[in-house]
Write an enzyme that holds these catalytic residues in place. Structure first.
Site, PDB file in Angstrom:
ATOM      1  N   ASP A 181      85.344  34.322  15.752  1.00  0.00           N
ATOM      2  CA  ASP A 181      85.219  35.007  17.045  1.00  0.00           C
ATOM      3  C   ASP A 181      84.406  34.122  17.962  1.00  0.00           C
ATOM      4  OD1 ASP A 181      82.345  36.437  17.881  1.00  0.00           O
ATOM      5  OD2 ASP A 181      82.475  35.814  15.785  1.00  0.00           O
ATOM      6  N   HIS A 185      95.620  33.835  29.489  1.00  0.00           N
ATOM      7  CA  HIS A 185      96.185  32.593  28.940  1.00  0.00           C
ATOM      8  C   HIS A 185      95.331  32.053  27.798  1.00  0.00           C
ATOM      9  CE1 HIS A 185      97.601  28.475  28.496  1.00  0.00           C
ATOM     10  NE2 HIS A 185      96.325  28.127  28.595  1.00  0.00           N
ATOM     11  N   CYS A 240     101.871  31.686  31.728  1.00  0.00           N
ATOM     12  CA  CYS A 240     102.601  30.425  31.869  1.00  0.00           C
ATOM     13  C   CYS A 240     104.076  30.663  32.183  1.00  0.00           C
ATOM     14  CB  CYS A 240     102.452  29.578  30.606  1.00  0.00           C
ATOM     15  SG  CYS A 240     100.791  28.859  30.422  1.00  0.00           S
ATOM     16  N   ASP A 298      79.907  43.889  15.468  1.00  0.00           N
ATOM     17  CA  ASP A 298      78.756  43.079  15.115  1.00  0.00           C
ATOM     18  C   ASP A 298      77.548  43.996  14.978  1.00  0.00           C
ATOM     19  OD1 ASP A 298      77.118  40.967  14.603  1.00  0.00           O
ATOM     20  OD2 ASP A 298      77.468  39.922  16.488  1.00  0.00           O
TER      21      ASP A 298
END
Length: 376
Positions: A271, A340, A314, A89
């Site tokens: 993003d 996750h 998981c 950026d």
């Protein structure tokens, strides 16, 4: 560059070819602001969670460790260990959001560092030089991030200045790519569409920057507090005027539901810090909605965060264990939940791509547009 493979209504399935690999779109970029994912993930972890692109920030890396130091260490890829595409950026958003004291002139912006208060000047040329030192795959143009809402006349004048700044970015970017010793002479440049929530200014500005034939185009200045309906309205207004043969990037967005809605409206690249930031506070995204792992109901819950998810977390850990880690103040709680959430985002994009490939995106959209925003 960008290749459009398939389209279902406005939703696009494509590929973006770069010197550091091909990005399959639609895609989510994992935010490593200071060259690290907050929550204890390294570049090597990203490979395990289906990450395609890492995003880092010009402003933060300029302040520390210093872009010249990153250059001396071989560029951001060697510095972090991430070998895939990296987007940097421009620093514009941080200049306007973090700096308490700033002075905007045609040359650029003088501002105070949020770390120690020392005065810094950044303009189009400085932003391009910093990003060239970092050696990123994609550099973002330096633009003014207006407050939202902004007065119409101010927004119009700001858009005109951003076009002039973009022209200067392109000139300096071309010079740097051709210079001897440049880390990445194939660095790409994206322009940024601005205009607050004024559709006419957005369209006028998009037409102006499209004439520069850049490698890609972003929609900036949204997801900064305006209602989501306003964001969707602006995307719908701008999209018809974005070059069809260029990749399209919606900056700083957003929730899984926001991303699905934006793909539906023709956006390719996203993003957001949300998946990692929310994860550090115990909020996990799932196929059934958002789950707060701090809730007492998870004390004895031996199920994974999301039974439909096959991420490393998981597969190995229960809600009860992660709930315990948060209550005990263990940093592993943040690491596992961040891992996750980022996997969930990357996997969601993969499923969207699969639906577009199969011609079933409308059905996918109808199934998940409401569910993804649910709190459970």
């Amino acid at each position: 560059m960008y290749k459009l493979l398939k389209q279902e209504n406005r939703a696009r399935r494509g590929e973006f070819h770069t010197v550091h690999g091909t990005i399959r779109t639609p895609a989510f970029m994992n935010v490593a602001t200071a060259a690290a994912i907050k929550g204890g993930l390294s570049a090597y972890d990203l490979r395990e969670i289906k990450c395609q692109v890492m995003l880092s920030n010009t402003y933060h890396l300029h302040l520390r460790p210093g872009d010249e130091n990153v250059r001396k260490l071989g560029g951001i890829h060697k510095f972090t260990g991430w070998q895939g595409p990296v987007l940097t950026d421009s620093g514009g958003f941080q200049v306007f959001s973090l700096a308490k004291l700033r002075n905007i002139r045609e040359e650029g912006v003088t501002f105070a560092s949020h770390i120690d208060g020392h005065r810094i000047f950044m303009g189009p040329e400085e932003s391009m030089r910093i990003q060239s030192n970092l050696g990123s795959t994609i550099a973002m143009a330096f633009d003014e991030c207006m407050q939202n809402p902004a007065e119409y006349d101010y927004a119009r004048n700001s858009c005109a200045r951003t076009v002039r700044w973009l022209q200067r970015c392109k000139t300096e970017h071309d010079r740097l790519n051709a210079a001897e010793g440049t880390i990445n002479p194939h660095q790409m440049l994206f322009g940024i569409n601005q205009g607050s929530t004024y559709a006419d200014l957005r369209i006028e500005h998009m037409k102006a920057i499209a004439e520069l034939d850049l490698d890609g185009y972003a929609i900036g200045g949204l997801a900064v507090g305006e209602p989501t309906e306003e964001m969707y309205r602006i995307i719908e207004a701008v999209e018809p005027h974005m070059p069809k043969n260029k990749i399209r990037y919606l900056m700083g967005v957003g929730t899984p539901a926001n991303i699905l809605e934006a793909v539906y409206r023709g956006v390719d690249l996203f993003d957001c810090v949300m998946p990692s930031r929310n994860a550090r506070h115990g909020h996990a995204f799932t196929n059934a909605g958002c789950r707060n792992l701090l809730n007492a109901k998870y004390t004895l819950d031996d199920q994974p965060i999301d039974p439909e998810c096959d991420c490393p977390v998981c597969r190995r850990h229960s809600r009860a264990y992660i709930h315990h880690l948060f209550k005990a103040g263990e940093m592993l709680a943040m690491r596992l939940t961040v891992m996750h959430n980022l996997y969930f985002y990357n996997n969601l994009m993969e499923r969207i791509r699969d639906a577009l490939d199969a011609g079933t995106f409308q059905s996918f959209y109808d199934t998940y547009a409401q569910v993804l925003g649910t709190r459970i």
